[in-house]
Motif scaffolding. Structure first.
Motif, short mmCIF file in Angstrom:
data_model
loop_
_atom_site.label_atom_id
_atom_site.label_comp_id
_atom_site.label_asym_id
_atom_site.label_seq_id
_atom_site.Cartn_x
_atom_site.Cartn_y
_atom_site.Cartn_z
N ALA A 127 0.84 -1.20 0.00
CA ALA A 127 0.00 0.00 0.00
C ALA A 127 0.87 1.24 0.00
O ALA A 127 0.61 2.22 -0.72
CB ALA A 127 -0.92 -0.02 1.21
N SER A 128 1.93 1.20 0.80
CA SER A 128 2.84 2.34 0.86
C SER A 128 3.48 2.58 -0.51
O SER A 128 3.59 3.72 -0.96
CB SER A 128 3.90 2.07 1.93
N PHE A 129 3.86 1.48 -1.16
CA PHE A 129 4.48 1.61 -2.50
C PHE A 129 3.49 2.17 -3.50
O PHE A 129 3.80 3.11 -4.26
CB PHE A 129 5.00 0.25 -2.96
N VAL A 130 2.26 1.62 -3.49
CA VAL A 130 1.26 2.07 -4.45
C VAL A 130 0.98 3.56 -4.26
O VAL A 130 0.94 4.34 -5.21
CB VAL A 130 -0.04 1.25 -4.30
N LEU A 131 0.85 3.97 -3.00
CA LEU A 131 0.60 5.39 -2.75
C LEU A 131 1.75 6.25 -3.23
O LEU A 131 1.55 7.34 -3.77
CB LEU A 131 0.36 5.62 -1.26
N SER A 132 2.99 5.75 -3.05
CA SER A 132 4.12 6.56 -3.50
C SER A 132 4.11 6.67 -5.02
O SER A 132 4.49 7.71 -5.58
CB SER A 132 5.44 5.98 -2.99
N VAL A 133 3.65 5.60 -5.70
CA VAL A 133 3.55 5.68 -7.16
C VAL A 133 2.44 6.66 -7.55
O VAL A 133 2.61 7.46 -8.49
CB VAL A 133 3.29 4.28 -7.76
N VAL A 134 1.33 6.61 -6.82
CA VAL A 134 0.25 7.57 -7.09
C VAL A 134 0.77 8.99 -6.96
O VAL A 134 0.51 9.87 -7.79
CB VAL A 134 -0.94 7.32 -6.15
N LEU A 135 1.56 9.23 -5.90
CA LEU A 135 2.14 10.56 -5.72
C LEU A 135 3.03 10.91 -6.90
O LEU A 135 3.01 12.04 -7.39
CB LEU A 135 2.94 10.61 -4.42
N ALA A 136 3.82 9.92 -7.34
CA ALA A 136 4.73 10.20 -8.46
C ALA A 136 3.95 10.55 -9.71
O ALA A 136 4.40 11.35 -10.53
CB ALA A 136 5.62 8.99 -8.71
#
Lengths: 507, 528
Positions: free
Chosen positions: B45-54
């Motif tokens: 989830a943390s990774f997905v959110l960081s990708v969303v931010l990117a």
């Protein structure tokens, strides 16, 4: 005489509790009731501390005209500083009492008297927080110390406990004598007993060798109490020999009481004599940190290690006093230094109590306090080993566990002062905090990285040792939550430390 | 989505793993599947959110801090919860969440002794919070806390799951297990550095009041403004830079403060080495870019030649040390010192090219060396040795593993078209033309020596390949059958291989984010 009973309520409630414990001890009911009454009394005494602290927002509370309640001609002052420290003393004593319940029960003698003595000592500490004249201060301090002489020797069958008590007693009497001699010189020179009076008199009379000697002796008397190097030599033996809950009490409540005396004396009574106590406490701080740490590195026994650790921590707590060594120090900076000491004391109380709670739980199970015997603790008691890592990392000052904030404010109190001596003390403190990690890590390493030693019979590992008593569990949870929450939200403790600056105000 | 962009999204990326750690600890010890699934869920989830931010990141204004917030934290010392993401921190944040997920996937079936997945996963997740937090913190005390949060988990990871071989300590003439020695050495070195770093932060804090209307602050942005105006004063700036340098250089690590690294990397369990190499080292170099350069630009100018020289010594020294290694994992560990030398050389030029090179070098080193450590771990798991003399013929025994090793070694030596190329090439390019005012002849000399370093790097990596991959399998392996790369390994490594290729071919993936931010940083700090 019109007495403000609200201001005296914590002391009165505690006094009644002390007597109640004595009476209940005579009844034919299980002895643990004495502990329960003691706990209830400590919590009850905490209530007026809160009502006094939040007086302005309470309807029934009549506020004093000034920010502080001055009683008995200035001998007894209830201000935010004293309330914060009273809260600390009551809370720490409650935890120490929780730690004692299972431990003292095992010996099956004089439980009631034990709690009676502990509460007497706590009463002394609570009075001490408000003492603002030399005589009240001395009487309160002796009330803190006197009962602990007996408590240290509680295991009367154990020669080490006897040695602990005797050594502690002799040094305690010696320090009291030095303290009184110093106080008498100060009184003789200034003709005043209250701190305010002494301050005014020293400002008016100016310096003299007699006064300087008086101040130094008075502070050295307290140096014994806070076990600052080179007045520490009683500490390791007493800490190791005394029952461990008593050691916990000594290292937190009794030590903090000593610091409270140092704080009020230095920042109020001797406020004009910073050039005397600044260098003196600078030296004591540097020595205590360095010597305490270096000797702690070599310890094999966990209680003795905590003894030296508390000497070193005492050095860290003294560091902010060293800020006064600078001639150009401002009132603001002195207030910051005061804030740093109080904040450190508050955090130290929580984490040191937690560390001792773990040691009691472990020693109970393993019947040994040798660090090597604790090897592999994580394999059969992961929860306890986790808590051990938590508290020892906190003592070492590793974020995000509470200890880091204590270290931070301590560093900042001396770095904020524009002086080479103050900066040097900060550098010494930094180097020491690195050394300190080494021996705290030694305990963590034993519990987590090492194998279970052959000397520990396998049966004990399977839970043959007594389970952790509920009171001890409660104390562990309380302190563990404390260090975690305070580590992540240090503003909770910083705000408390901040309001406690009252004593240092007025430079 | 307003809440998401106003700090919540970024905070979730940082703190979800911590919540995950608590959740993992709450699951009973026996239920390992649930522990793994929970850990993967939170890290994922943390990774997905960081990708969303990117994706949502506004690349047009990469120099500004986005998705940030500024909340009260410790009012008594005016330290605030200030976070934010700009073009410099974005790639590193994504890298850290990415590697965390891959580490958990790899761990699925590869548990170092003593087993205990529950504790291991919890530690990975706590590490993840510390790493991600460091990349987004914009307050010095907040930065310090995150910077230190990674210490304890890594200490435990090395100490509990680390290498159990006996070593003789160089000075003390005692034998002890590798993991015990390496763990405490790692901790004491880093703690020593970061303690002085903290003193530096506090010194900045107290001095900042003089130039900020009497308000002391830990805010990096405010401090950068003071630094840009050149207000610190020479002596003060010198000592503060020295204190910060000590803290960051130990972490990087720079020669001669690197000695903890080979021990820690070699002794750590596979995932520990991966996280150490891929992310933890970047905390140091990132801190140079984020803190030292903008806040103390004048001092950075003074120190740049020294940093450049140390960086190049590190490159050469590490290459020579690599050539002397017999242990494959230790060789990779020393190669990290060399690669971080290139990153520091890029930073020392104080140009936009150099700093861009440093950041892409960090990302590339993260994916490449991360993969190399994965490979070394899997191979020593199968062969039960890391001695290169006893390995050999790996290509024949495990063709897929051998192929990936060959590919990664090529990437590591800086083959054009793969990720490792850009960082080294551009760092050398930047030293040809360092910031105006820096000695050109010195930096050009450094460039030449650094170029020799790349040749040496090719030398030791090819030498390693030759020893490990090529030739005939030794007699001891006769009759053994080896499992080639399994599904979990493939799942963890394939994304890394793809990123190595992708960054190599489209360096814009990184530069697109970093370039504007770096140009702005250099323009503001050095007027270049």
């Amino acid at each position: 005489m019109n007495v403000d009973y609200h201001a005296l309520a914590p002391e009165i409630i505690l006094g009644i509790t002390v007597l109640a414990v004595l009476v209940v001890d005579l009844l034919r009911i299980p002895k643990y009731w004495t502990a329960v009454i003691g706990l209830v009394g400590l919590f009850a005494a905490f209530v007026p501390v809160l009502t006094l602290g939040f007086c302005e927002s309470l309807d029934f509370c009549t506020e004093p005209e000034t920010a502080q309640r001055v009683l008995f001609g200035g001998s007894f002052v209830v201000d935010t500083f004293s309330l914060v420290l009273k809260g600390l003393f009551l809370g720490a004593t409650a935890v120490a009492l929780l730690l004692s319940v299972g431990y003292i029960e095992e010996d099956r003698y004089w439980q009631g008297e034990f709690y009676f003595l502990m509460l007497c000592s706590a009463l002394g500490a609570v009075v001490l927080a408000s003492s603002r004249d030399l005589v009240t201060l001395f009487v309160a301090l002796e009330l803190v110390t006197g009962p602990t002489f007996l408590m240290a020797g509680w295991r009367k069958g154990d020669p080490r406990s006897n040695e602990a008590a005797l050594k502690y007693f002799i040094i305690g009497v010696l320090s009291a004598a030095i303290l009184l001699f110093g106080m008498s010189l100060v009184y003789g020179y200034t003709g005043e007993l209250t701190f305010g009076g002494i301050r005014a008199a020293t400002a008016a009379l100016g310096d003299s060798a007699l006064l300087t000697i008086g101040v130094i002796l008075t502070l050295l008397g307290f140096a014994f109490k806070v076990s600052a190097v080179p007045f520490h030599f009683w500490t390791p033996d007493t800490y190791q020999g005394a029952p461990i809950p008593v050691t916990a009490y000594l290292s937190v409540v009794s030590k903090t009481a000593g610091f409270v005396g140092l704080l009020t004396l230095s920042y109020q009574a001797f406020a004009e004599l910073r050039d005397v106590w600044g260098p003196l406490l600078w030296i004591l701080a540097a020595l205590s940190m360095t010597v305490g740490n270096l000797i702690a590195v070599r310890q094999d026994d966990i209680v003795r290690l905590l003894g030296y650790s508390s000497i070193a921590q005492g050095g860290f707590i003294l560091v902010p006093f060293g800020a006064a060594v600078a001639g150009n120090v401002t009132g603001d900076q002195l207030e910051q230094a005061f804030f740093a000491t109080v904040t450190y004391l508050l955090i130290y109380a929580v984490m040191n109590m937690g560390a001792f709670a773990v040691v009691i739980a472990g020693a109970n199970r393993l019947k040994s306090t040798l660090i090597a015997d604790w090897g592999g603790l994580s394999s059969y008691a992961p929860g306890l080993a986790g808590l051990l890592a938590l508290f020892f990392a906190s003592l070492a000052g590793i974020p995000p566990i509470a200890g880091w904030f204590a270290k931070l404010v301590m560093f900042s109190s001396v770095l904020g002062v524009d002086s080479g001596w103050a900066t040097a003390l900060a550098v010494i403190a930094v180097l020491n905090s690195v050394v300190a990690f080494y021996y705290y890590a030694k305990v963590i390493k034993s519990a987590w990285f090492d194998q279970v030693p052959d000397t520990i019979p396998a049966a004990e590992l399977r839970g043959m040792g007594r389970a952790v008593a509920p009171s001890l569990q409660f104390a562990l949870v309380l302190t563990a939550v404390g260090v975690l929450v305070l580590g992540i939200f240090p503003n909770l403790i910083a705000d408390v430390g901040d309001v406690a600056k009252t004593v240092a105000a007025g430079f | 989505m307003g809440w998401f962009e106003n700090g919540w999204g970024l905070s979730l990326v940082v703190f979800l793993p911590l919540v995950g750690a608590a959740a993992v600890l709450a699951i009973p010890k026996a239920n390992e599947q649930a522990q793994k699934a929970t850990a993967l869920l939170f890290a994922g989830a943390s990774f997905v959110l960081s990708v969303v931010l990117a994706i949502q990141f506004d690349y047009g204004s990469a120099m500004d801090f986005q998705f940030g917030t500024d909340l009260s934290w410790i009012s008594a010392i005016n330290s605030r919860y200030i976070i934010g993401l700009d073009g410099i921190s974005l790639p590193l944040l994504v890298l850290s969440t990415f590697i965390t997920v891959l580490s958990i996937i790899y761990s699925w079936e590869h548990w170092p002794e003593p087993h205990n997945p529950k504790a291991f996963l919890a530690l990975i997740l706590v590490l993840a919070t510390g790493m991600a937090g460091t990349f987004v913190a914009l307050d010095l005390i907040l930065f310090f806390v995150f910077f230190e949060v990674v210490l304890l988990p890594m200490y435990f990871m090395i100490g509990i799951w680390g290498d159990r071989n006996e070593v003789t300590l160089p000075v003390f003439k005692r034998t002890t297990e590798m993991r015990l020695y390496a763990s405490i050495k790692f901790f004491l070195f880093t703690l020593f550095g970061s303690a002085f770093m903290l003193l530096g932060f506090l010194a900045l804090y107290f001095k900042s009041g003089d130039f900020n209307n009497g308000v002391n602050t830990f805010s990096m942005e405010v401090l950068s403004e003071i630094g840009r105006a050149g207000l610190w004063g020479a002596t003060f700036g010198f000592w503060v830079f020295a204190a910060l340098f000590l803290g960051f250089a130990v972490k990087v690590p720079m020669f001669p403060l690197h000695t903890w690294l080979p021990d820690a990397h070699t002794a750590a369990p596979t995932v520990g080495s991966v996280l150490l190499a891929a992310i933890l080292l970047k905390l140091g170099t990132y801190a140079f870019v984020r803190i030292s350069l903008p806040i103390l630009p004048d001092q950075a100018r003074d120190w740049a030649p020294a940093i450049g020289i140390l960086a190049v010594i590190g490159i050469i020294y590490a290459s020579l040390a690599c050539l002397a290694q017999t242990d494959m994992k230790r060789l990779i560990a020393f190669s990290s010192v060399g690669h971080m030398g290139f990153v520091m050389l890029g930073i020392a030029t104080l140009t936009d090219i150099g700093i861009n090179a440093a950041i892409i070098g960090m990302v590339a080193h993260g994916v490449i060396t991360g993969l190399l450590f994965f490979l070394a771990g899997s191979m020593s798991h199968r062969y039960h040795t890391r001695e290169m003399a006893r390995l050999g013929g790996n290509q024949k025994l495990m063709p897929v593993m051998g192929g990936i090793l060959g590919f990664t070694a090529m990437a590591s030596l800086g083959l054009p078209g793969l990720a490792g190329f850009w960082g080294e090439f551009m760092a050398l390019l930047a030293s040809f033309n360092p910031l105006e005012g820096l000695s050109e002849s010195l930096f050009r000399t450094l460039m030449v020596i650094g170029a020799v370093g790349t040749v040496l790097a090719a030398g030791y990596l090819l030498w390693m390949l030759q020893k490990v991959n090529f030739g005939e399998p030794g007699e001891q392996w006769q009759g053994h059958t080896f499992h080639d790369v399994d599904a979990y390994e493939m799942a963890a490594w394939a994304p890394l291989i793809v990123s190595i290729l992708a960054i190599g071919v489209f360096p814009r993936l990184v530069f697109g984010a970093t370039n504007d931010a770096v140009v702005e940083l250099v323009a503001k700090a050095f007027g270049g």
